[in-house]
Design a protein around this motif. Structure first.
Motif, short mmCIF file in Angstrom:
data_model
loop_
_atom_site.label_atom_id
_atom_site.label_comp_id
_atom_site.label_asym_id
_atom_site.label_seq_id
_atom_site.Cartn_x
_atom_site.Cartn_y
_atom_site.Cartn_z
N GLU A 146 5.76 9.69 -8.35
CA GLU A 146 7.04 10.28 -9.10
C GLU A 146 6.54 11.24 -10.34
N LYS B 177 8.45 9.95 -15.23
CA LYS B 177 8.90 10.94 -14.28
C LYS B 177 8.61 12.19 -14.06
N VAL C 14 7.89 3.22 -13.20
CA VAL C 14 7.58 5.18 -12.70
C VAL C 14 6.80 5.00 -11.62
N GLN C 15 6.81 5.25 -9.93
CA GLN C 15 5.82 5.26 -8.83
C GLN C 15 4.59 6.21 -8.90
#
Length: 346
Positions: A173, A143, A169-170
């Motif tokens: 991000e 991130k 964690v997307q």
């Protein structure tokens, strides 16, 4: 080599490692059939000097393509996604790149299949710069970071996104940065334009040798693939348009024979013997370091070119975890590869 006498253009293309797609031509769909009729095949490699794609150039160095009666020109692009573009546009007849592109292309309406599965592990390594090592200790720390990949939409991009999502964690991000491999990756890491990234040997060996960073996650072995991805991850392969394969089976069989013969040769020779067969300029960090890079990467390769039984399902699961194009799509995995040619190789 016999190629030097009979096919100077092919040797020049391979030896000089042509790097631009424009060098292949304008992309006409009929180019494949015409080239095959003349006994000439063009294969684009997603980084000809990368150890993960070593079997392609080694096959040419050993003379196995010529032994089979196929005259192969090897071209190179810095990332697999660019190599795939050249296949879809008809500029080349095949690509040596990651198998995962066959799934991505299928949901986009393009039918492409792996005909020789060169590897059953990614061969990729997530590295972190020494400066960022304190803040980047696992994928959970992606991130807010800038992470190097060979190209956006490449397999390194795919795997980085999967590792992020798997660890909470997307994909929005963190920032993937296209830095290629080799010197461009080294410079980006050294200058701090990326905090870490995914790359392969010989780049990994040079990072460690120059003390520019350290290994965060190693997927050069089946065990490393299992730990990071939950199963075997078939990666490096020769993939081709399915229609072309079905209409040129004799040629594909010859290509499979040559590549499988190389895989078997690799399994019975030392890293030093393999390195000695490769072009001298591939060993940019020196012969010893290049042999070490080959040694570290050898476990990723198959010995017979056969797709591992549960490999495609692992790739589908990984891609669906982050790729919106695949998330709700139905993928016919049986159409993404064939063992018809490698099972008959010999």
């Amino acid at each position: 080599m016999r190629t030097a006498r009979k096919f100077p253009a092919a040797l020049a293309a391979a030896g000089l490692a042509l790097t631009t797609l424009t060098a292949c031509g304008g992309g006409t769909s009929g180019a494949g059939a015409a080239d095959d009729a003349n006994g000439k095949i063009k294969i684009m490699v997603g980084g000809l000097d990368k150890v993960i794609y070593l079997p392609a150039r080694l096959t040419q160095q050993l003379g196995y393509f010529e032994d089979e009666g196929v005259h192969v020109t090897l071209l190179t692009e810095p990332a697999g996604v660019q190599a795939t573009t050249s296949l879809v546009s008809g500029d080349v007849q095949g690509v040596v790149g990651f198998y995962d592109h066959t799934l991505d292309l299928q949901v986009k309406g393009k039918q492409v299949e792996s005909v020789v599965q060169l590897a059953h592990a990614p061969g990729e390594v997530e590295v972190v710069s020494n400066k960022a090592a304190g803040q980047l200790t696992s994928p959970k720390d992606f991130k807010g970071k800038k992470l190097g990949v060979t190209g956006l939409g490449s397999s390194t991009d795919f795997l980085t996104k999967y590792l992020a999502v798997k660890n909470g964690v997307q994909t929005h991000e963190f920032t993937p940065v296209a830095v290629g491999a080799g010197q461009t990756f080294l410079s980006a890491l050294q200058q701090g334009s990326i905090q870490g990234g995914m790359t392969t040997d010989p780049t990994v060996a040079q990072i460690l040798d120059k003390n520019l960073g350290k290994v965060l996650l190693d997927m050069r072995t089946p065990e490393g693939s299992q730990k990071a991805l939950g199963g075997p991850y078939p990666s490096s392969s020769l993939y081709m348009n399915t229609d072309w394969v079905n209409s040129h089976k004799e040629t594909v069989h010859k290509l499979a024979n040559a590549l499988v013969k190389t895989l078997k040769w690799m399994s019975t020779h030392t890293p030093e013997q393999i390195a000695a067969k490769m072009p001298a300029d591939y060993a940019q960090g020196g012969k010893k370091l290049y042999a070490q890079a080959i040694k570290d990467t050898l476990p990723m390769f198959t010995e017979d070119g056969v797709m591992p039984a549960d490999g495609p399902a692992t790739v589908e699961r990984v891609l669906k975890a982050f790729n919106p194009n695949l998330k709700n799509a139905t993928v016919d995995l049986k159409k993404t590869y064939t063992t018809e040619f490698v099972k008959k190789a010999g």
